[in-house]
Design an enzyme around this catalytic site. Structure first.
Site, PDB file in Angstrom:
ATOM      1  N   ASP A 113       9.181  -1.408  10.254  1.00 25.20           N
ATOM      2  CA  ASP A 113       7.875  -1.775  10.801  1.00 25.20           C
ATOM      3  C   ASP A 113       7.338  -0.546  11.525  1.00 25.20           C
ATOM      4  OD1 ASP A 113       5.720  -2.628  12.348  1.00 25.20           O
ATOM      5  OD2 ASP A 113       6.637  -4.535  12.903  1.00 25.20           O
ATOM      6  N   TYR A 125     -10.697  -1.645  10.411  1.00 26.77           N
ATOM      7  CA  TYR A 125     -10.134  -0.702   9.443  1.00 26.77           C
ATOM      8  C   TYR A 125     -10.805   0.665   9.588  1.00 26.77           C
ATOM      9  CZ  TYR A 125      -8.464   1.066   4.935  1.00 26.77           C
ATOM     10  OH  TYR A 125      -7.874   1.809   3.942  1.00 26.77           O
ATOM     11  N   LYS A 172      -8.811   4.166  10.532  1.00 23.31           N
ATOM     12  CA  LYS A 172      -8.757   5.307   9.619  1.00 23.31           C
ATOM     13  C   LYS A 172      -9.539   6.508  10.154  1.00 23.31           C
ATOM     14  CE  LYS A 172      -6.035   3.527   6.551  1.00 23.31           C
ATOM     15  NZ  LYS A 172      -4.668   4.069   6.405  1.00 23.31           N
ATOM     16  N   THR A 181      -4.746  -1.060  -6.288  1.00 19.19           N
ATOM     17  CA  THR A 181      -3.549  -1.513  -5.584  1.00 19.19           C
ATOM     18  C   THR A 181      -3.756  -2.956  -5.161  1.00 19.19           C
ATOM     19  OG1 THR A 181      -4.350  -0.862  -3.393  1.00 19.19           O
ATOM     20  CG2 THR A 181      -3.150   0.811  -4.655  1.00 19.19           C
TER      21      THR A 181
END
Length: 248
Positions: free
Chosen positions: A64, A157, A161, A192
């Site tokens: 993790d 997100y 990033k 993906t």
């Protein structure tokens, strides 16, 4: 033909599938000993099987990336098994497409913990082993096109990033005198499970200049360049692999 990562040891996180798996297999093909990590143990076994089929050398560790103790164990096991570290690929990450109003604080913090804190911890502890054993190395942090430009959604997100991008630049400056390079990779829409793209289709496909979606191997080849000595003078840079999406 000379293998581009001969005599090098690499840690690759998020290597149970997708981009991380493609990187692990390609690195092994090019002579690296690979430490593959992920929370998905079954997926890790699949990656290890593919590497063993080509007589590559690899170990898998359940990991993790948001937990400091897990990172300490991965670094310790890498040193015990291979005696050195040359390459670190901080690839593990999760995605949310929720906007500002829909994102709870818990959701926001979870994404930062994995995408941002995980990258920070990887660099913090990876650098120690690189300095101790190899004296020089390459760190490759997986950001995103979402770390360069905004969109109407994916607030957490984007935040994570964007942080990976600028954190990579800061680390690159700090570590340059130690001959440790730090660069970020910025994938676009890649086929993906995380992106949701499948069989060449994705809801954002029409917005991408290139007529095809990216494949995990497209990102893996970029990582291979940054991991190899061919990029010895490249640090603090962004490698964008997105079919032209952020050029618009």
């Amino acid at each position: 033909m000379t293998k581009r990562l001969e005599n090098k040891v690499a840690i690759i996180t998020g290597a149970a599938n997708g981009i991380g798996q493609a990187e692990a297999i390609l690195f092994a093909e090019n002579g690296a000993k690979v430490v593959v990590t992920d929370i998905d143990e079954e997926g890790l076994l699949g990656t290890l099987d593919e590497i063993k089929k080509m007589d590559g050398i690899a170990i898998g560790i359940k990991h993790d990336v948001s937990k400091e103790e897990d990172w300490k164990k991965v670094i310790s096991r890498t040193e015990a098994e291979f005696g050195q570290l040359d390459i670190l690929v901080n690839n593990a990450g999760i995605l949310s497409r929720k906007g500002l109003a829909e994102t709870s604080l818990d959701e926001f913090n979870k994404i930062q913990a994995i995408n941002t804190v995980g990258t920070f911890l990887g660099m913090k502890y990876g650098v120690e082993l690189i300095k101790k054993t190899s004296g020089k190395g390459s760190i490759i942090n997986t950001s995103s096109g979402s770390g360069l430009v905004g969109s109407p959604g994916s607030t957490a997100y984007h935040a994570s990033k964007g942080a990976v991008r600028i954190m990579s630049k800061s680390a690159a400056i700090e570590l340059a005198k130690s001959f440790i390079r730090v660069n970020s990779i910025h994938p676009g829409v890649i086929e993906t499970a995380m992106s949701g793209a499948k069989d060449g289709e994705h809801f954002l496909k029409e917005k991408i200049p290139w007529p095809e979606l990216g494949k995990p191997i497209d990102i893996a080849y970029g990582a291979l360049y940054l991991a190899s000595d061919e990029s010895r003078y490249v640090t603090g840079s962004e490698l964008i692999i997105d079919g032209g999406s952020t050029a618009q």
